[in-house]
Design a protein around this motif. Structure first.
Motif, PDB file in Angstrom:
ATOM      1  N   GLY A  71       0.793  -1.217   0.000  1.00  0.00           N
ATOM      2  CA  GLY A  71       0.000   0.000   0.000  1.00  0.00           C
ATOM      3  C   GLY A  71       0.827   1.269   0.000  1.00  0.00           C
ATOM      4  O   GLY A  71       0.296   2.362  -0.207  1.00  0.00           O
ATOM      5  N   GLU A  72       2.141   1.157   0.280  1.00  0.00           N
ATOM      6  CA  GLU A  72       3.004   2.338   0.176  1.00  0.00           C
ATOM      7  C   GLU A  72       3.100   2.739  -1.291  1.00  0.00           C
ATOM      8  O   GLU A  72       2.780   1.946  -2.183  1.00  0.00           O
ATOM      9  N   ARG A  73       3.542   3.950  -1.526  1.00  0.00           N
ATOM     10  CA  ARG A  73       3.662   4.433  -2.892  1.00  0.00           C
ATOM     11  C   ARG A  73       5.092   4.847  -3.177  1.00  0.00           C
ATOM     12  O   ARG A  73       5.726   5.481  -2.336  1.00  0.00           O
ATOM     13  N   ALA A  74       5.536   4.477  -4.369  1.00  0.00           N
ATOM     14  CA  ALA A  74       6.855   4.895  -4.827  1.00  0.00           C
ATOM     15  C   ALA A  74       6.677   5.917  -5.941  1.00  0.00           C
ATOM     16  O   ALA A  74       5.710   5.864  -6.698  1.00  0.00           O
ATOM     17  N   ALA A  75       7.599   6.857  -5.995  1.00  0.00           N
ATOM     18  CA  ALA A  75       7.619   7.860  -7.064  1.00  0.00           C
ATOM     19  C   ALA A  75       8.810   7.550  -7.960  1.00  0.00           C
ATOM     20  O   ALA A  75       9.943   7.528  -7.493  1.00  0.00           O
ATOM     21  N   ILE A  76       8.518   7.256  -9.206  1.00  0.00           N
ATOM     22  CA  ILE A  76       9.562   6.840 -10.133  1.00  0.00           C
ATOM     23  C   ILE A  76       9.776   7.948 -11.147  1.00  0.00           C
ATOM     24  O   ILE A  76       8.813   8.468 -11.718  1.00  0.00           O
ATOM     25  N   PHE A  77      11.042   8.302 -11.344  1.00  0.00           N
ATOM     26  CA  PHE A  77      11.350   9.416 -12.236  1.00  0.00           C
ATOM     27  C   PHE A  77      12.320   8.992 -13.325  1.00  0.00           C
ATOM     28  O   PHE A  77      13.296   8.285 -13.070  1.00  0.00           O
ATOM     29  N   LEU A  78      12.017   9.438 -14.541  1.00  0.00           N
ATOM     30  CA  LEU A  78      12.925   9.321 -15.684  1.00  0.00           C
ATOM     31  C   LEU A  78      13.495  10.715 -15.934  1.00  0.00           C
ATOM     32  O   LEU A  78      12.738  11.691 -16.028  1.00  0.00           O
ATOM     33  N   TYR A  79      14.820  10.802 -15.985  1.00  0.00           N
ATOM     34  CA  TYR A  79      15.450  12.120 -16.161  1.00  0.00           C
ATOM     35  C   TYR A  79      16.747  11.941 -16.945  1.00  0.00           C
ATOM     36  O   TYR A  79      17.654  11.254 -16.517  1.00  0.00           O
ATOM     37  N   GLY A  80      16.773  12.497 -18.121  1.00  0.00           N
ATOM     38  CA  GLY A  80      17.983  12.441 -18.933  1.00  0.00           C
ATOM     39  C   GLY A  80      18.460  11.031 -19.208  1.00  0.00           C
ATOM     40  O   GLY A  80      19.667  10.772 -19.185  1.00  0.00           O
ATOM     41  N   GLY A  81      17.542  10.094 -19.433  1.00  0.00           N
ATOM     42  CA  GLY A  81      17.933   8.721 -19.741  1.00  0.00           C
ATOM     43  C   GLY A  81      18.232   7.881 -18.515  1.00  0.00           C
ATOM     44  O   GLY A  81      18.677   6.747 -18.635  1.00  0.00           O
ATOM     45  N   LYS A  82      18.030   8.433 -17.323  1.00  0.00           N
ATOM     46  CA  LYS A  82      18.234   7.664 -16.088  1.00  0.00           C
ATOM     47  C   LYS A  82      16.897   7.492 -15.372  1.00  0.00           C
ATOM     48  O   LYS A  82      15.991   8.311 -15.536  1.00  0.00           O
TER      49      LYS A  82
END
Ligand code: FES
Length: 167
Positions: A71-82
Protein backbone atom coordinates in the motif's frame (compact mmCIF):
# COMPACT_ATOMS: atom_id res chain seq x y z
CA UNK A 1 -11.82 33.41 17.74
CA UNK A 2 -14.74 32.22 15.64
CA UNK A 3 -16.61 31.01 18.70
CA UNK A 4 -16.17 34.42 20.32
CA UNK A 5 -17.53 36.08 17.23
CA UNK A 6 -20.47 33.70 17.12
CA UNK A 7 -21.56 34.78 20.63
CA UNK A 8 -22.43 38.23 19.28
CA UNK A 9 -23.46 37.23 15.78
CA UNK A 10 -26.89 38.43 14.84
CA UNK A 11 -26.97 36.65 11.51
CA UNK A 12 -26.78 32.90 11.09
CA UNK A 13 -25.17 33.34 7.69
CA UNK A 14 -21.58 33.61 8.99
CA UNK A 15 -22.11 30.62 11.29
CA UNK A 16 -23.52 28.68 8.35
CA UNK A 17 -20.53 29.63 6.15
CA UNK A 18 -18.04 28.68 8.89
CA UNK A 19 -19.47 25.27 9.67
CA UNK A 20 -20.41 24.61 6.04
CA UNK A 21 -16.81 25.27 5.01
CA UNK A 22 -15.46 23.06 7.79
CA UNK A 23 -17.80 20.23 6.82
CA UNK A 24 -16.84 20.60 3.16
CA UNK A 25 -13.12 20.33 3.97
CA UNK A 26 -13.67 17.28 6.20
CA UNK A 27 -15.89 15.70 3.57
CA UNK A 28 -13.32 16.22 0.82
CA UNK A 29 -10.58 14.67 2.99
CA UNK A 30 -12.75 11.63 3.71
CA UNK A 31 -13.67 11.27 0.05
CA UNK A 32 -10.01 11.54 -1.00
CA UNK A 33 -9.04 8.94 1.60
CA UNK A 34 -11.72 6.55 0.37
CA UNK A 35 -10.51 6.92 -3.23
CA UNK A 36 -6.90 6.25 -2.20
CA UNK A 37 -7.95 3.28 -0.10
CA UNK A 38 -9.82 1.81 -3.06
CA UNK A 39 -6.80 2.35 -5.31
CA UNK A 40 -4.45 0.80 -2.75
CA UNK A 41 -6.64 -2.27 -2.32
CA UNK A 42 -6.15 -3.12 -5.98
CA UNK A 43 -2.42 -3.69 -5.41
CA UNK A 44 -1.52 -7.36 -5.63
CA UNK A 45 1.43 -9.58 -4.93
CA UNK A 46 3.92 -9.31 -2.06
CA UNK A 47 7.54 -9.90 -1.29
CA UNK A 48 9.41 -10.33 -4.53
CA UNK A 49 10.21 -7.65 -7.07
CA UNK A 50 7.10 -6.43 -8.81
CA UNK A 51 6.56 -5.05 -12.32
CA UNK A 52 5.78 -1.34 -12.53
CA UNK A 53 5.22 -0.62 -16.23
CA UNK A 54 6.91 -0.83 -19.61
CA UNK A 55 9.92 1.49 -19.58
CA UNK A 56 8.44 3.30 -22.59
CA UNK A 57 5.51 4.48 -20.43
CA UNK A 58 7.74 6.75 -18.34
CA UNK A 59 7.79 10.41 -19.31
CA UNK A 60 10.98 12.42 -19.18
CA UNK A 61 11.26 14.67 -16.10
CA UNK A 62 7.86 13.50 -14.85
CA UNK A 63 7.04 11.25 -11.95
CA UNK A 64 5.04 8.07 -11.99
CA UNK A 65 3.30 7.03 -8.77
CA UNK A 66 3.26 3.28 -8.21
CA UNK A 67 1.30 1.55 -5.43
CA UNK A 68 3.42 -1.17 -3.86
CA UNK A 69 1.92 -4.42 -2.55
CA UNK A 70 1.91 -3.11 1.04
CA UNK A 71 0.00 0.00 0.00
CA UNK A 72 3.00 2.34 0.18
CA UNK A 73 3.66 4.43 -2.89
CA UNK A 74 6.85 4.90 -4.83
CA UNK A 75 7.62 7.86 -7.06
CA UNK A 76 9.56 6.84 -10.13
CA UNK A 77 11.35 9.42 -12.24
CA UNK A 78 12.93 9.32 -15.68
CA UNK A 79 15.45 12.12 -16.16
CA UNK A 80 17.98 12.44 -18.93
CA UNK A 81 17.93 8.72 -19.74
CA UNK A 82 18.23 7.66 -16.09
CA UNK A 83 15.59 6.18 -13.79
CA UNK A 84 15.37 6.39 -9.99
CA UNK A 85 12.68 5.58 -7.45
CA UNK A 86 11.89 7.35 -4.19
CA UNK A 87 9.20 7.22 -1.58
CA UNK A 88 6.19 9.19 -2.74
CA UNK A 89 5.98 10.95 0.64
CA UNK A 90 7.75 14.25 1.00
CA UNK A 91 9.65 14.62 4.29
CA UNK A 92 8.02 18.00 4.86
CA UNK A 93 4.29 17.28 5.08
CA UNK A 94 3.93 14.04 3.11
CA UNK A 95 3.27 15.79 -0.19
CA UNK A 96 3.04 13.52 -3.26
CA UNK A 97 6.53 13.63 -4.77
CA UNK A 98 5.45 11.54 -7.75
CA UNK A 99 3.14 14.36 -8.80
CA UNK A 100 6.07 16.75 -8.80
CA UNK A 101 8.58 17.49 -11.52
CA UNK A 102 12.31 17.38 -12.00
CA UNK A 103 13.68 20.90 -11.59
CA UNK A 104 17.40 21.69 -11.52
CA UNK A 105 18.16 17.98 -11.37
CA UNK A 106 16.00 17.39 -8.30
CA UNK A 107 12.57 15.91 -7.68
CA UNK A 108 10.49 18.89 -6.60
CA UNK A 109 7.50 18.46 -4.31
CA UNK A 110 4.37 20.00 -5.82
CA UNK A 111 3.12 21.27 -2.46
CA UNK A 112 5.84 23.58 -1.11
CA UNK A 113 8.83 22.97 -3.38
CA UNK A 114 11.14 20.87 -1.22
CA UNK A 115 13.68 19.14 -3.44
CA UNK A 116 15.36 15.74 -3.38
CA UNK A 117 18.15 14.28 -5.46
CA UNK A 118 16.64 11.30 -7.30
CA UNK A 119 19.51 8.87 -6.72
CA UNK A 120 19.76 9.21 -2.93
CA UNK A 121 16.55 10.94 -1.87
CA UNK A 122 18.48 13.70 -0.06
CA UNK A 123 17.77 17.38 -0.30
CA UNK A 124 20.67 19.32 -1.79
CA UNK A 125 22.84 21.18 0.75
CA UNK A 126 22.36 23.10 2.96
CA UNK A 127 19.07 21.25 3.48
CA UNK A 128 19.03 17.96 5.36
CA UNK A 129 15.69 16.30 4.52
CA UNK A 130 15.77 12.80 3.07
CA UNK A 131 13.30 10.18 1.90
CA UNK A 132 13.61 6.40 1.33
CA UNK A 133 14.76 5.10 -2.04
CA UNK A 134 13.91 1.89 -3.88
CA UNK A 135 15.99 -0.55 -5.89
CA UNK A 136 14.81 -0.91 -9.46
CA UNK A 137 15.73 -3.01 -12.49
CA UNK A 138 14.63 -3.56 -16.07
CA UNK A 139 13.55 -6.98 -17.30
CA UNK A 140 12.43 -7.39 -20.89
CA UNK A 141 11.74 -3.65 -21.18
CA UNK A 142 9.59 -3.72 -18.05
CA UNK A 143 10.58 -1.64 -15.03
CA UNK A 144 10.71 -3.76 -11.87
CA UNK A 145 10.86 -2.52 -8.29
CA UNK A 146 11.94 -4.09 -5.03
CA UNK A 147 9.00 -3.24 -2.75
CA UNK A 148 11.21 -3.07 0.33
CA UNK A 149 12.36 0.52 0.73
CA UNK A 150 15.94 1.44 1.52
CA UNK A 151 16.66 3.64 4.51
CA UNK A 152 16.01 7.32 3.86
CA UNK A 153 18.90 8.88 1.98
CA UNK A 154 20.37 5.60 0.69
CA UNK A 155 22.11 6.05 -2.65
CA UNK A 156 20.91 3.74 -5.42
CA UNK A 157 22.76 3.83 -8.71
CA UNK A 158 20.24 5.11 -11.29
CA UNK A 159 19.31 2.80 -14.13
CA UNK A 160 20.75 4.13 -17.36
CA UNK A 161 18.73 3.50 -20.48
CA UNK A 162 20.49 2.32 -23.60
CA UNK A 163 20.67 4.89 -26.40
CA UNK A 164 17.69 3.38 -28.26
CA UNK A 165 15.52 3.39 -25.11
CA UNK A 166 15.95 7.10 -24.30
CA UNK A 167 13.06 9.44 -24.91
S1 FES B 1 4.89 18.57 1.57
FE1 FES B 1 6.51 18.57 0.20
S2 FES B 1 7.31 20.52 0.33
FE2 FES B 1 5.73 20.53 1.76
Amino acid sequence: MALGYFQNATSGFIVFIFFGGALTVVGLHLWSGMLENRQDSTATGRGAWVPVCPVGDLQDKRGKVFVLPDGERAAIFLYGGKISALSNLCAHQNGPLGEGRMLYGCVTCPWHGYQYRPADGRSPPPFTEKVPTYNIAIENDVLMIDPVANAAGTYVEPLVLAEGEKQ
